[in-house]
Design a protein around this motif. Sequence first.
Motif, short mmCIF file in Angstrom:
data_model
loop_
_atom_site.label_atom_id
_atom_site.label_comp_id
_atom_site.label_asym_id
_atom_site.label_seq_id
_atom_site.Cartn_x
_atom_site.Cartn_y
_atom_site.Cartn_z
N ASP A 18 0.76 -1.21 -0.19
CA ASP A 18 -0.24 0.10 0.03
C ASP A 18 0.92 1.35 -0.04
OD1 ASP A 18 -2.45 -1.80 0.20
OD2 ASP A 18 -2.57 -1.31 2.17
N ALA A 21 2.16 1.67 -3.41
CA ALA A 21 1.24 2.28 -4.42
C ALA A 21 0.76 3.60 -4.20
CB ALA A 21 -0.08 1.41 -4.17
N PHE A 67 3.34 -4.49 -9.26
CA PHE A 67 3.05 -3.68 -10.48
C PHE A 67 4.19 -4.13 -11.40
CE2 PHE A 67 1.60 -0.99 -6.98
CZ PHE A 67 0.83 -0.27 -7.51
N THR A 69 3.97 -5.35 -14.59
CA THR A 69 3.78 -4.65 -15.93
C THR A 69 4.46 -3.21 -16.10
OG1 THR A 69 1.85 -6.14 -16.42
CG2 THR A 69 2.20 -4.14 -17.86
N TRP A 108 -0.82 5.54 -19.57
CA TRP A 108 -1.41 4.13 -19.22
C TRP A 108 -1.28 4.23 -17.74
CZ3 TRP A 108 1.69 0.63 -16.62
CH2 TRP A 108 1.23 -0.75 -16.40
N ALA A 109 -0.03 4.83 -16.94
CA ALA A 109 -0.08 4.53 -15.72
C ALA A 109 -0.87 5.46 -14.89
CB ALA A 109 1.75 4.97 -15.09
N THR A 111 -4.13 5.67 -15.51
CA THR A 111 -5.25 5.15 -15.75
C THR A 111 -5.25 3.87 -14.77
OG1 THR A 111 -5.56 5.56 -18.03
CG2 THR A 111 -7.05 3.94 -17.09
N ASP A 112 -4.12 3.04 -14.74
CA ASP A 112 -4.32 1.96 -13.73
C ASP A 112 -2.71 1.31 -13.98
OD1 ASP A 112 -4.76 -0.27 -12.08
OD2 ASP A 112 -5.84 -1.33 -13.27
N PRO A 113 -1.85 1.93 -12.80
CA PRO A 113 -0.29 1.49 -12.84
C PRO A 113 -0.27 0.09 -12.54
CG PRO A 113 -0.94 2.84 -11.27
CD PRO A 113 -2.11 2.78 -11.93
N ALA A 114 -1.35 -0.49 -11.80
CA ALA A 114 -1.10 -1.91 -11.70
C ALA A 114 -1.86 -2.77 -12.36
CB ALA A 114 -2.02 -2.23 -10.02
N ALA A 115 -2.10 -2.41 -13.60
CA ALA A 115 -2.62 -3.24 -14.63
C ALA A 115 -1.51 -4.42 -15.18
CB ALA A 115 -3.34 -2.40 -15.95
N THR A 116 -2.21 -5.53 -15.53
CA THR A 116 -1.33 -6.56 -15.91
C THR A 116 -0.96 -6.50 -17.50
OG1 THR A 116 -3.21 -7.99 -16.20
CG2 THR A 116 -2.07 -8.01 -14.02
#
Length: 120
Positions: A18, A21, A67, A69, A108-109, A111-116
């Motif tokens: 956390d 993040a 993270f 990706t 991209w990050a 929007t969702d930096p933890a996206a796969t």
Amino acid sequence: MATLIDPDFRARLRALNDKYAAGVPALMQAIADAQVRCDTEGPRLEQLTALHHALHAVAGSAATFGFATLGQECRRLEQLARQLLNEPAHVLAEWPVLSGQVGALLRWAATDPAATHFSA
């Protein structure tokens, strides 16, 4: 099944994740700031080195905290930045390509930096 010596291990790990993040926006801002300096001042040694370091910081730690990706993409861009640092004769010709790819990473990050999956 063996029990953990530290019963709070998972909670501590979650807290570390956390914390990382929460720091991702600042890490992305460091990359963005370095990119802007390269764009406005020119991709000279100091500016490009700052970008390389900012990308390296994320590439080296992101996967550890979920993270993967983001880390992979930062590693790829870090390597491109290193190539430009090692081949200064190509910097002016190649910088627009790297700058565009850094911009795609930042969008991209955001929007969702933890996206796969990375999609430019």
